[in-house]
Design an enzyme around this catalytic site. Structure first.
Site, PDB file in Angstrom:
ATOM      1  N   GLY A 192      23.107 -13.319 -28.350  1.00 31.20           N
ATOM      2  CA  GLY A 192      22.833 -14.571 -29.050  1.00 31.20           C
ATOM      3  C   GLY A 192      22.477 -15.737 -28.135  1.00 31.20           C
ATOM      4  N   GLU A 198      -0.419   2.045 -14.393  1.00 30.41           N
ATOM      5  CA  GLU A 198       0.983   1.660 -14.246  1.00 30.41           C
ATOM      6  C   GLU A 198       1.074   0.666 -13.091  1.00 30.41           C
ATOM      7  OE1 GLU A 198       5.278   3.157 -12.702  1.00 30.41           O
ATOM      8  OE2 GLU A 198       3.391   3.787 -11.834  1.00 30.41           O
ATOM      9  N   ASP A 209       0.670   8.443   2.255  1.00 29.04           N
ATOM     10  CA  ASP A 209      -0.101   7.483   1.462  1.00 29.04           C
ATOM     11  C   ASP A 209      -1.600   7.682   1.689  1.00 29.04           C
ATOM     12  OD1 ASP A 209       0.386   4.880  -0.189  1.00 29.04           O
ATOM     13  OD2 ASP A 209      -1.294   4.458   1.148  1.00 29.04           O
ATOM     14  N   ASP A 256      -1.176   6.402 -12.170  1.00 30.87           N
ATOM     15  CA  ASP A 256       0.145   6.092 -11.641  1.00 30.87           C
ATOM     16  C   ASP A 256       0.046   5.103 -10.477  1.00 30.87           C
ATOM     17  OD1 ASP A 256       3.067   7.031 -11.549  1.00 30.87           O
ATOM     18  OD2 ASP A 256       2.443   7.315  -9.464  1.00 30.87           O
ATOM     19  N   ASP A 304       0.844  -1.206   0.000  1.00 30.73           N
ATOM     20  CA  ASP A 304       0.000   0.000   0.000  1.00 30.73           C
ATOM     21  C   ASP A 304       0.875   1.251   0.000  1.00 30.73           C
ATOM     22  OD1 ASP A 304      -2.016   1.840   0.283  1.00 30.73           O
ATOM     23  OD2 ASP A 304      -2.583   1.264   2.320  1.00 30.73           O
TER      24      ASP A 304
HETATM   25 CA    CA Z   1      -1.292   3.315  -1.249  1.00 35.54          CA
END
Ligand code: CA
Length: 396
Positions: free
Chosen positions: A217, A178, A117, A148, A111
């Site tokens: 390669g 994203e 946040d 985002d 989170d």
């Molecule tokens: Ca969050």
């Protein structure tokens, strides 16, 4: 500016960062517990009071566009205690305060990313973000949004947020998220929860391109599209080679090496599926340096526009030489192409491009190969590619 772009059929998407806020207007005092950065479900302290930059009253805005003021209880975590000048991950304590469900499980619970946040389970936060999303989409006449950091946001919030905007702006309002993870299962799970109402950047494809460019390669080109979004859920895939996060010096540095950029762009620009995204840095350059890739990207864009139409037939059937055919369609006269790519020595492939093409002469559009190919009676042509290069064959 937006109106002018839309006159030329260029859609405008807003880049919306709704996971976190930084740079509060003032500090507030509240209770937190510190957590282990490697496992955010593990607390490493008892509850204690800190002083965080979580107060936002936007004095310059003076309530003009919104009178909403943000406080510590609108957030689930913060990263700085101004009282002691200490950084860390501080989980904010209070009624119904937890890390959110419906986020990526990396680091226990992902989170929290940085800053303050947002608590996307708080009714006032949900209401304010929905109000803002509807308002800004209407005010700027947006065609869509890039969301985002969605792996750090409650998936149920994102789903209802897009539904709220689409109720107002219409179902065609575009959205790409994203979700930075190379793990296809995580992306699938997310798309299932959102009932495919959002596209995602094809991060697994980016990591395949990165690995191929590093291993040269030694990399088995037959596996290039394995476990990618484009291969499994192409309708929700936004393909890209590199971006601002994968470039040199960035947090998720995984830059596709220069020699493989033509291969990577040929794939995303010429294939039938996916919504390709061209990185500014690959075209214009970064840090004031010109990009060495602009010429080949311009050539591939021209090929995309004129010839990359119709059904795609894959030839991912050899460890070092692979490619695909686009069959062309009736709307675009002379369209169709044959792409070959090598990650090692010179290669060749006999490819049937259809009996309707018999007798035609095909030439190599990027000018790496001068020889021409005559399509035989059965519709077969022997197409070539130079070592570690690409070739795009087009009807003369
Ligand atoms: Ca969050």
């Amino acid at each position: 500016m937006i109106e002018e772009l839309q006159t030329y059929n260029i859609s405008v998407y807003l880049d919306a960062v709704m996971n976190h806020k930084s740079w509060g207007d003032y500090t507030e005092k509240f209770t937190v517990r510190q957590v282990n950065p490697a496992n955010r479900n593990e607390t490493t302290s008892e509850p204690f009071e800190i002083q965080g930059w979580t107060g936002y009253n936007f004095p310059g805005r003076n309530k003009k566009y919104s009178d909403f003021e943000w406080h510590w209880y609108h957030f689930s975590g913060t990263d700085y205690n101004d009282a002691t000048k200490q950084s860390g991950i501080f989980q904010i304590q209070g009624e119904n305060k937890n890390w959110s469900e419906g986020v990526d499980s990396e680091n226990g619970n992902y989170d929290f990313l940085l800053g303050n946040d947002l608590d996307l389970n708080h009714p006032e936060v949900i209401a304010e973000l929905n109000r803002w999303g509807i308002w800004v989409s209407k005010e700027l006449n947006l065609d869509g949004m890039r969301l985002d950091a969605v792996k750090h946001m409650n998936d149920v919030f994102v789903k209802q947020f897009l539904a709220a905007i689409r109720t107002d702006k219409g179902a065609e309002f575009y959205a790409v998220g994203e979700y930075w993870s190379g793990d296809l299962d995580s992306l699938n799970k997310y798309l299932d929860t959102l009932e495919h109402s959002i596209d995602l950047f094809d991060v697994p494809l980016h990591y395949q391109l990165f690995a191929a460019s590093q291993q040269g390669g030694e990399y088995d080109m037959q596996r290039l599209l394995d476990n990618t979004l484009i291969q499994t859920i192409p309708n929700c895939a936004v393909t890209f080679v590199d971006n601002h996060d994968s470039q040199k010096g960035s947090s998720l540095e995984s830059l596709v090496q220069d020699w493989f950029k033509p291969h990577a762009y040929a794939i995303i620009l010429l294939m039938e599926r996916g919504y390709p995204c061209l990185f500014y840095g690959d075209y214009y350059g970064t840090n004031g340096e010109k990009s060495p890739h602009r010429l080949i990207i311009d050539i591939l864009l021209e090929i995309r526009k004129k010839y990359a139409y119709g059904e795609q037939i894959d030839y991912f059937d050899h460890p070092t030489t692979v490619g695909f055919v686009r069959k062309g369609d009736k709307e675009h006269i002379g369209s169709g192409l044959c792409l070959l790519m090598s990650n090692d020595r010179d290669g060749e492939k006999i490819i049937n491009i259809g009996i309707e093409h018999k007798g035609e002469t095909w030439y190599e559009f990027t000018n790496n190969i001068k020889d021409k190919v005559i399509i035989d009676e059965s519709g077969n042509g022997k197409f070539l590619v130079k070592g570690k290069n690409i070739a795009v064959w087009i009807k003369e």
